[in-house]
Design a protein around this motif. Structure first.
Motif, PDB file in Angstrom:
ATOM      1  N   ASP A 141     -11.659 -17.383 -29.140  1.00 20.80           N
ATOM      2  CA  ASP A 141     -11.435 -16.809 -27.245  1.00 20.80           C
ATOM      3  C   ASP A 141     -11.960 -18.406 -26.998  1.00 20.80           C
ATOM      4  OD1 ASP A 141     -12.537 -16.343 -25.813  1.00 20.80           O
ATOM      5  OD2 ASP A 141     -14.312 -15.590 -25.596  1.00 20.80           O
ATOM      6  N   PRO A 142     -11.751 -18.383 -25.697  1.00 20.09           N
ATOM      7  CA  PRO A 142     -11.416 -19.865 -25.189  1.00 20.09           C
ATOM      8  C   PRO A 142     -11.488 -20.114 -23.218  1.00 20.09           C
ATOM      9  CG  PRO A 142      -9.267 -18.984 -24.271  1.00 20.09           C
ATOM     10  CD  PRO A 142     -10.036 -17.941 -25.810  1.00 20.09           C
ATOM     11  N   SER A 143     -12.524 -18.376 -23.857  1.00 17.22           N
ATOM     12  CA  SER A 143     -13.627 -18.869 -22.010  1.00 17.22           C
ATOM     13  C   SER A 143     -14.340 -19.808 -22.326  1.00 17.22           C
ATOM     14  CB  SER A 143     -13.774 -17.045 -22.223  1.00 17.22           C
ATOM     15  OG  SER A 143     -15.015 -17.001 -23.396  1.00 17.22           O
ATOM     16  N   ALA A 144     -14.873 -20.467 -23.259  1.00 20.88           N
ATOM     17  CA  ALA A 144     -16.343 -21.583 -23.086  1.00 20.88           C
ATOM     18  C   ALA A 144     -15.595 -22.284 -22.597  1.00 20.88           C
ATOM     19  CB  ALA A 144     -16.527 -22.140 -24.386  1.00 20.88           C
ATOM     20  N   GLY A 145     -14.079 -23.185 -22.273  1.00 13.01           N
ATOM     21  CA  GLY A 145     -13.619 -24.394 -21.054  1.00 13.01           C
ATOM     22  C   GLY A 145     -13.159 -25.332 -22.818  1.00 13.01           C
ATOM     23  N   ASN A 146     -12.633 -26.283 -21.921  1.00 14.37           N
ATOM     24  CA  ASN A 146     -12.467 -26.966 -23.480  1.00 14.37           C
ATOM     25  C   ASN A 146     -13.394 -28.047 -23.561  1.00 14.37           C
ATOM     26  OD1 ASN A 146      -9.661 -26.060 -23.172  1.00 14.37           O
ATOM     27  ND2 ASN A 146      -9.168 -28.253 -22.368  1.00 14.37           N
ATOM     28  N   GLN A 147     -13.884 -28.180 -23.893  1.00 14.23           N
ATOM     29  CA  GLN A 147     -15.113 -29.188 -25.205  1.00 14.23           C
ATOM     30  C   GLN A 147     -15.957 -29.234 -24.070  1.00 14.23           C
ATOM     31  OE1 GLN A 147     -11.901 -33.050 -25.895  1.00 14.23           O
ATOM     32  NE2 GLN A 147     -13.782 -32.917 -27.607  1.00 14.23           N
ATOM     33  N   TYR A 148     -16.574 -28.025 -24.024  1.00 19.88           N
ATOM     34  CA  TYR A 148     -18.071 -27.591 -23.308  1.00 19.88           C
ATOM     35  C   TYR A 148     -19.078 -28.677 -23.881  1.00 19.88           C
ATOM     36  CZ  TYR A 148     -19.488 -24.826 -26.930  1.00 19.88           C
ATOM     37  OH  TYR A 148     -20.337 -24.485 -27.901  1.00 19.88           O
ATOM     38  N   TYR A 149     -18.751 -28.853 -24.694  1.00 17.39           N
ATOM     39  CA  TYR A 149     -20.242 -29.516 -26.248  1.00 17.39           C
ATOM     40  C   TYR A 149     -20.535 -30.868 -25.692  1.00 17.39           C
ATOM     41  CZ  TYR A 149     -15.767 -30.273 -28.722  1.00 17.39           C
ATOM     42  OH  TYR A 149     -14.552 -30.732 -29.173  1.00 17.39           O
ATOM     43  N   LEU A 150     -19.438 -31.416 -25.285  1.00 18.35           N
ATOM     44  CA  LEU A 150     -19.260 -32.416 -24.927  1.00 18.35           C
ATOM     45  C   LEU A 150     -20.119 -33.329 -24.122  1.00 18.35           C
ATOM     46  CD1 LEU A 150     -15.678 -34.511 -25.151  1.00 18.35           C
ATOM     47  CD2 LEU A 150     -17.465 -34.180 -26.446  1.00 18.35           C
ATOM     48  N   ALA A 258     -10.901 -36.097 -27.035  1.00 18.49           N
ATOM     49  CA  ALA A 258     -12.016 -37.128 -26.889  1.00 18.49           C
ATOM     50  C   ALA A 258     -13.385 -37.044 -28.051  1.00 18.49           C
ATOM     51  CB  ALA A 258     -12.652 -37.761 -25.987  1.00 18.49           C
ATOM     52  N   GLY A 259     -12.997 -37.235 -29.510  1.00 23.06           N
ATOM     53  CA  GLY A 259     -14.889 -36.636 -30.771  1.00 23.06           C
ATOM     54  C   GLY A 259     -15.064 -37.645 -29.810  1.00 23.06           C
ATOM     55  N   THR A 260     -16.169 -37.499 -30.615  1.00 21.85           N
ATOM     56  CA  THR A 260     -17.447 -37.596 -30.083  1.00 21.85           C
ATOM     57  C   THR A 260     -17.343 -39.022 -30.377  1.00 21.85           C
ATOM     58  OG1 THR A 260     -18.697 -36.562 -31.965  1.00 21.85           O
ATOM     59  CG2 THR A 260     -18.640 -35.166 -30.478  1.00 21.85           C
ATOM     60  N   LEU A 385     -15.667 -24.489 -29.933  1.00 23.22           N
ATOM     61  CA  LEU A 385     -15.166 -25.802 -30.403  1.00 23.22           C
ATOM     62  C   LEU A 385     -13.325 -26.118 -30.271  1.00 23.22           C
ATOM     63  CD1 LEU A 385     -18.535 -25.639 -31.127  1.00 23.22           C
ATOM     64  CD2 LEU A 385     -17.296 -28.347 -32.108  1.00 23.22           C
ATOM     65  N   TYR A 386     -13.032 -26.786 -28.509  1.00 27.09           N
ATOM     66  CA  TYR A 386     -11.570 -27.354 -28.411  1.00 27.09           C
ATOM     67  C   TYR A 386     -11.879 -28.632 -29.273  1.00 27.09           C
ATOM     68  CZ  TYR A 386      -7.153 -26.932 -26.340  1.00 27.09           C
ATOM     69  OH  TYR A 386      -6.273 -27.495 -25.882  1.00 27.09           O
ATOM     70  N   SER A 387     -10.492 -28.246 -30.776  1.00 34.85           N
ATOM     71  CA  SER A 387     -10.468 -28.957 -31.140  1.00 34.85           C
ATOM     72  C   SER A 387      -8.507 -29.597 -32.183  1.00 34.85           C
ATOM     73  CB  SER A 387     -11.359 -29.424 -32.498  1.00 34.85           C
ATOM     74  OG  SER A 387     -11.246 -30.702 -33.473  1.00 34.85           O
ATOM     75  N   THR A 388      -8.737 -30.724 -32.475  1.00 39.66           N
ATOM     76  CA  THR A 388      -7.116 -30.793 -33.193  1.00 39.66           C
ATOM     77  C   THR A 388      -6.759 -29.873 -34.365  1.00 39.66           C
ATOM     78  OG1 THR A 388      -7.876 -32.352 -35.018  1.00 39.66           O
ATOM     79  CG2 THR A 388      -7.013 -33.554 -32.439  1.00 39.66           C
ATOM     80  N   VAL A 389      -5.737 -29.457 -33.848  1.00 42.05           N
ATOM     81  CA  VAL A 389      -4.810 -27.745 -35.087  1.00 42.05           C
ATOM     82  C   VAL A 389      -3.911 -29.079 -36.018  1.00 42.05           C
ATOM     83  CG1 VAL A 389      -5.803 -26.660 -34.346  1.00 42.05           C
ATOM     84  CG2 VAL A 389      -3.426 -26.941 -33.963  1.00 42.05           C
ATOM     85  N   ASN A 390      -3.147 -29.084 -37.198  1.00 43.33           N
ATOM     86  CA  ASN A 390      -2.313 -29.637 -37.908  1.00 43.33           C
ATOM     87  C   ASN A 390      -0.651 -29.367 -36.273  1.00 43.33           C
ATOM     88  OD1 ASN A 390      -3.318 -30.275 -40.170  1.00 43.33           O
ATOM     89  ND2 ASN A 390      -2.630 -28.218 -41.229  1.00 43.33           N
ATOM     90  N   ASP A 391       0.604 -29.737 -37.552  1.00 45.74           N
ATOM     91  CA  ASP A 391       1.173 -30.067 -36.251  1.00 45.74           C
ATOM     92  C   ASP A 391       0.928 -30.688 -35.241  1.00 45.74           C
ATOM     93  OD1 ASP A 391       2.743 -28.979 -38.603  1.00 45.74           O
ATOM     94  OD2 ASP A 391       2.253 -27.112 -38.361  1.00 45.74           O
ATOM     95  N   GLY A 392       0.592 -31.524 -34.855  1.00 43.84           N
ATOM     96  CA  GLY A 392       0.194 -31.973 -33.770  1.00 43.84           C
ATOM     97  C   GLY A 392      -0.466 -31.337 -32.191  1.00 43.84           C
ATOM     98  N   GLY A 393      -1.295 -30.169 -32.591  1.00 42.81           N
ATOM     99  CA  GLY A 393      -1.531 -29.185 -31.628  1.00 42.81           C
ATOM    100  C   GLY A 393      -3.218 -29.352 -31.456  1.00 42.81           C
TER     101      GLY A 393
END
Length: 887
Positions: A141-150, A258-260, A385-393
Motif C-alpha cells: 500500500d503506497p498511501s503512506a508516502g515515501n519514507q514517512y518514517y524519516l 536515504a537510509g537512516t 516503509l519505502y526501500s530498495t528492491v532487487n534489480d535496482g528498483g
C-alpha cells in the motif's frame, strides 16, 4: 539493556487457543543442519584442544563411532580474551574452544548431542540451527508516502547535526543484497586490503572478501541468493536488499532514497542458501564483529535459545564492542525471539505511522504484527516503509520488524559517529532511553510496558543531555522456603545497578506492583549519585515483599522498578512465578510439562502455559494433550480443547530419583466439584521417566481412577488425547500398531520426527485418529468444536489412520482403554506411555522398552516379604482388581 525477568519455574509466553491460527509449529520450529554439531570444551580443559584434534580418548573414540567426516575450530583466528571480565564487570566470552563436527554415521543429531554431553569436558553441544527471516511481505500500500518514517523518527532534524561517518559500518546479516543497486553499491564497505585476485592478501582466513562474505556458499559473492522456487514460486530473495535500504541506502547522491544511517556504510553478510535456509547466521555475527562493524543488524530469528548463540552475542558486544540489533518478530505474540531476546541485543518492535503497535491481517486472514514483551527495548516504524528492491528498483514493504530493525541500526550508526567514545551497550542505551513514549497511544493500552521505552527518536538521541540509563543486573531472590516461591514466603530482591550513561543526581528507585496477591514490605531506595559506568550494590532488605496466603496457584506476580532523577524516568520489570502447579519431567530425551489438572504439554488457561513436549531439544511436538474420560455421551470429563473439568486436590510434586524411576511427578485431582459433569471420580496421576540406555525415548503416565460413590461406573473409558503438531502440522500422518497397542504420528518432512501414545495396562484398546480439518475427512469433525458426544464416540470406537494419501495434514489422536467397570470404593489403574523418536524403528523400540519396564514394575512380582502383620486389603470383598497396603 534488557528488562529483567526472574522466572523460577518456566518462562512466560502467550498463545491463542486455536492451534493453527498462528501456525505454531511453523513459528516455533527451528531447522538445523543434518549430521552437524557445534560444541564447546570447558575452559579449564583448554590444554586438550588442538586445531585438528582434542586430547581426550573417550571423545576421539566417539568420533570414530560416528564416522567423523570433518572437524574444525569454529573461529581459528580468534584470540582468547586476556581477562575474564571487562572493567565494568561484564564477563567476556572465549570462542577458542568451540568446534564444529560433521559426521557420516546414520545417527540423529539429537543422539550425538546427548552422548557428547555425557563427556565432562564438554561445556555444551547444540545443533547448527538455521534461523528464519522475520516474516517479510511484498510491497502493498503506497498511501503512506515515501519514507514517512524519516520524519517520524526525526531523522531530518538529526542529520542537521550529524550525517554519520563512512568509517562506521553496519553488518547486514541477511539473504545477501543487490550489490549493483545504484543506491547501495556506493555505500558498501569495501575491504581495500583484500582485492579480488585469488589471494588472502590481509591474512584473515577469507580469500577476496572485498565486499563482505557469503556464509551460505563460503565464497566472496554476497549477491542476493538464487533460491529454489519450487518450494514457493512466489518467494523473493530480496529481503536483504529491502533491509539494506532502510538503514543503509546511500544518502545525498541524487538517487532514490536515504537510509537512516546516511553516510554510514554497510557490509553484506549473506547467510541464505539455495534451499532458503539461513546457515551460519551466528558465524556471520562473529565475522562482522572481527571485521570492524560497529553495528550488526539481524532481521531474522527463531524461538530456540542456545548457550552457543549467547556466547557469540557476548563476544561481539563485550569482546569486540559491536552492537547487535534484531527484530522482535512478527507473530503478534508475547514470546521471546532470538537473537533479539539475548542479553546485550537491542530488541526492536514495530509500529505504524501513528505510533500504534504494528498489527495487520495477512491475505490468508491470519493476524500478524510485532511481537511484544518485557525484552523489547524500543520500537521503530515497521509498516509501509519505502526501500530498495532487487534489480535496482524501489517499492513499499507491507510490514515487519525486519525493517524496523535496520531503521534502528542506521540510527545506531549515527549515534556512534556523533559519540565515538560510547561503547556498544551505551550506544544502544542512548537510543533506548531517548525514545518517545508511545504507551499513551489509546490502541497501545494492551501493550503498556511491553513495547520497550518507546519509538526511536534519532534527534533526541543526539541532543538530549544529562540522561542516565540505570539497569538492574545480577539479580536474585532470597527468602523462599523451598525450590519454588510459595504463598507465605517473604522475598528479598537482591542485585546491583549499573548506570550506562551520564551521572545521576538524585536518583530514587521505587518498586510497585498491581498484583493483589503480594504485600510490599519495603519498596523505596534513595540512591543519589551513580557516576557513569559505576555499579551500585542494592542494600540487603531494600526491596522486600510477602506473598499473601490468598495467592492462587500458577500466579505471575509482576514487580515494576521505577527509576526517577532530574529529567529522567525509566522502568524495569521483575517477574516472579508463585505456587507453580506445573513441572517439567526432563531426565531423558523427552521433556514434557506435567500439570496438576490432567493437561499435558501446555495449559492455555494459565499465564505460564508450559514448555510443551519436546524430544532432544526439538520444538514442541504437541499443540496440546490431556486426559479424557467418560461413562456415556453426557458424562464426559475433558482437559483438552479449552476445557478444564478436573479440580486440583494435591499439586504436582517432583522426585529425583523417585520410588520407581529416575524421575517421578505425582499429583492428585478430581472431577470438577459442583460442575455439571461431576460424578464422583478422583484421579491419582503418576508420571515416570528413566535415563538409562534404551529407556530415554518414553515417559510413563499412570492414572488411578477412584470411584468415590456408592454406584458402579459401567462403560467407563479413559484415554489421552493429543493434538500433534510435529514440525509442519499440515504434514502429519497417523498409524496404529495393534500388536503394541500404540498410535504413532509422524512428520512427512525430511528428517521428520515421530510421536506416539501406547496403552501399557491390560484391557481393551481403542484408537481414534482425527483429520483436523473442515468436514473431518470422513471421520468426526472437530474443526467446529468437540462435543461430549463426539468425545465419548472417539473414546469408545476406533479409526486407525489419519493424514490422507498425500503429504499429510493436521491430525489429532485419542488412545483409550475401555469399557471398564469401577465398583464403589474401587480403583482402576490405566497406564500409558508417551513416545518420541527420529524414525519408526526407534519409536517401536521405545514402545517395546516401555512395555518391558511396565511389566517389570507392575506385573510378575514374585515375592513380597512382610516385616509385620500390618496388612489390609481393599475393597473387601474384592473383585479382579484390589489393593494391598502393608508396611
Amino acid at each position: 539493556m534488557k528488562q529483567l525477568l526472574i522466572a523460577l519455574l518456566i518462562s512466560i509466553f502467550s498463545l491463542g487457543l486455536n492451534a493453527q491460527s498462528l501456525s505454531e509449529t511453523e513459528i516455533y520450529k527451528d531447522d538445523f543442519l543434518p549430521k552437524t554439531v557445534i560444541f564447546k570444551i570447558n575452559p579449564e580443559n583448554k590444554n586438550l584442544c588442538k586445531a585438528s584434534s582434542i586430547d581426550d580418548e573417550n571423545l576421539m573414540m566417539f568420533f570414530s563411532e560416528i564416522k567423523l567426516k570433518s572437524f574444525r575450530k569454529k573461529f581459528p583466528n580468534t584470540e582468547a580474551p586476556k581477562f575474564p571480565e571487562n572493567k565494568y564487570g561484564h564477563k567476556t566470552a572465549d570462542l577458542t574452544t568451540i568446534y564444529e563436527i560433521v559426521y557420516e554415521a546414520d545417527i540423529e543429531v539429537e543422539d550425538v548431542i546427548f552422548n557428547l554431553k555425557k563427556n565432562p569436558i564438554i561445556k555444551y553441544a547444540v545443533p547448527h540451527y538455521l534461523p528464519k527471516l522475520i516474516d517479510s511481505y511484498y510491497p502493498n500500500d503506497p498511501s503512506a508516502g515515501n519514507q514517512y518514517y524519516l520524519s517520524r523518527i526525526k531523522a531530518y532534524e538529526a542529520w542537521g547535526i550529524c550525517k554519520g561517518d563512512s568509517a562506521i559500518i553496519i553488518g547486514i546479516s541477511d539473504t545477501g543484497i543487490d550489490i549493483d543497486h545504484p543506491d547501495l553499491t556506493g555505500n558498501i564497505a569495501y575491504n581495500l586490503n583484500d582485492p579480488i585476485n585469488g589471494l588472502d592478501d590481509d591474512n584473515d582466513g577469507f580469500v577476496d572478501n572485498f565486499r563482505g562474505w557469503d556464509f551460505a556458499d563460503n565464497d566472496n559473492n554476497p549477491q542476493t541468493a538464487d533460491v529454489d522456487l519450487t518450494i514457493d514460486p512466489s518467494y523473493s530473495a530480496a529481503h536483504g536488499t529491502w533491509v539494506s535500504g532502510c538503514g543503509g541506502a546511500e544518502a545525498d547522491n541524487n538517487i532514490g532514497i536515504a537510509g537512516t544511517g546516511f553516510y554510514t556504510r554497510i557490509m553484506p553478510l549473506k547467510i541464505q542458501n539455495h534451499q532458503r535456509q539461513l546457515v551460519n547466521a551466528y558465524e556471520s555475527i562473529v565475522y562482522a564483529a572481527e571485521h570492524g562493524c560497529s553495528v550488526i543488524n539481524c532481521s531474522w530469528g527463531g524461538y530456540s535459545p542456545t548457550e552457543y548463540a549467547q556466547d557469540v552475542i557476548t563476544y561481539a558486544t563485550i569482546n569486540k564492542n559491536s552492537l547487535v540489533v534484531a527484530g522482535a518478530g512478527n507473530n503478534h505474540i508475547n514470546k521471546n525471539m532470538y537473537p533479539a531476546s539475548y542479553q546485550y541485543v537491542i530488541s526492536v518492535g514495530g509500529t505504524k505511522s501513528t505510533d500504534e503497535k504494528w498489527t495487520d491481517v495477512s491475505g490468508s486472514g491470519v493476524t500478524v504484527g510485532s511481537n511484544y514483551g518485557i525484552y523489547v527495548d524500543l520500537c521503530a516504524p515497521a509498516q509501509n516503509l519505502y526501500s530498495t528492491v532487487n534489480d535496482g528498483g524501489y517499492g513499499y514493504l507491507w510490514g515487519g520488524t525486519s525493517f524496523a530493525s535496520p531503521v534502528v541500526s542506521g540510527c545506531a550508526g549515527i549515534v556512534k559517529a556523533y559519540f565515538p567514545e560510547l561503547d556498544a551497550i551505551q550506544v544502544g542505551e542512548r537510543l533506548r532511553v531517548t525514545s518517545d513514549n508511545i504507551d499513551t497511544i489509546p490502541l497501545n493500552s494492551a501493550y503498556v510496558g511491553l513495547l520497550g521505552k518507546g519509538r526511536v527518536n534519532l534527534y533526541r538521541a543526539l541532543t538530549d543531555t544529562l540522561i542516565p540509563s540505570v539497569r538492574i543486573i545480577n539479580e536474585s531472590l532470597s527468602g523462599n522456603s523451598g525450590p519454588f516461591v510459595e504463598s507465605g514466603d517473604t522475598l528479598i530482591i537482591n542485585g546491583e545497578m549499573i548506570n550506562y550513561l551520564t551521572a545521576t543526581a538524585e536518583l530514587s528507585v521505587t518498586m510497585t506492583s498491581t498484583s493483589p496477591y503480594i504485600e510490599i514490605l519495603s519498596s523505596n531506595l534513595n540512591v543519589g549519585i551513580i557516576e557513569s559506568l559505576d555499579i551500585f550494590t542494592i542494600p540487603n532488605n531494600t526491596f522486600k515483599i510477602r506473598v499473601l496466603p490468598t495467592c492462587p496457584y500458577d500466579q505471575s506476580v509482576m514487580l515494576k522498578f521505577n527509576f526517577a532523577d532530574t529529567n529522567y524516568t525509566d522502568f524495569q520489570y521483575v517477574e516472579i512465578e508463585v505456587n507453580p502447579t506445573m513441572l517439567d519431567i526432563d531426565t531423558n530425551l523427552i521433556k514434557a510439562t506435567i500439570t496438576s489438572n490432567g493437561k499435558i504439554a501446555y495449559d492455555y488457561t494459565k499465564v505460564n502455559t508450559g514448555n510443551g513436549f519436546t524430544y532432544n531439544n526439538s520444538e514442541s511436538l504437541m499443540y496440546e494433550g490431556g486426559l479424557v474420560a467418560g461413562i456415556n455421551s453426557t458424562f464426559v470429563l475433558s482437559s483438552v480443547r479449552g476445557e478444564n473439568d478436573f479440580y486440583l486436590l494435591s499439586r504436582a510434586e517432583k522426585q529425583s530419583p523417585g520410588t520407581f524411576a529416575n524421575q517421578e511427578i505425582n499429583c492428585y485431582f478430581s472431577d470438577l466439584a459442583g460442575g455439571f459433569n461431576t460424578f464422583g471420580l478422583e484421579i491419582l496421576q503418576d508420571v515416570y521417566a528413566w535415563n538409562s540406555e534404551g529407556n530415554e525415548d518414553y515417559i510413563m503416565v499412570k492414572y488411578g481412577f477412584v470411584n468415590t460413590t456408592d454406584s458402579i461406573f459401567n462403560n467407563f473409558y479413559s484415554g489421552i488425547c493429543v493434538d500433534w503438531d510435529i514440525m509442519d502440522y499440515n504434514k502429519n500422518k497417523t498409524l496404529f500398531d495393534i500388536d503394541r497397542s500404540a498410535a504413532y504420528t509422524y512428520s512427512t518432512e525430511s528428517f521428520g520426527l515421530f510421536g506416539g501414545i501406547q496403552l501399557l495396562s491390560s484391557g481393551p484398546v481403542n484408537c481414534y485418529a482425527f483429520d483436523n480439518m473442515a468436514g473431518g475427512n470422513g471421520g468426526i469433525d472437530i474443526s467446529d468444536g468437540f462435543s461430549n458426544t463426539e468425545k465419548y464416540s472417539a473414546l469408545s470406537t476406533s479409526r486407525y489412520s489419519a493424514g490422507g494419501t498425500g503429504s499429510g495434514n493436521d491430525v489429532v489422536n485419542i488412545l483409550s482403554s475401555g469399557p471398564h467397570s469401577i465398583l464403589p470404593g474401587d480403583t482402576l489403574n490405566v497406564v500409558f506411555a508417551l513416545l518420541a523418536g527420529t524414525e519408526l524403528s526407534a519409536i517401536t523400540d521405545a514402545a517395546t522398552a516401555a512395555m518391558q519396564m511396565y511389566d517389570s514394575l507392575f506385573i510378575g512380582v514374585n515375592e513380597i516379604s512382610l516385616h509385620n502383620n500390618n496388612l489390609s486389603i481393599y475393597p473387601n470383598p474384592g473383585n479382579d482388581v484390589f489393593n494391598f497396603v502393608f508396611d
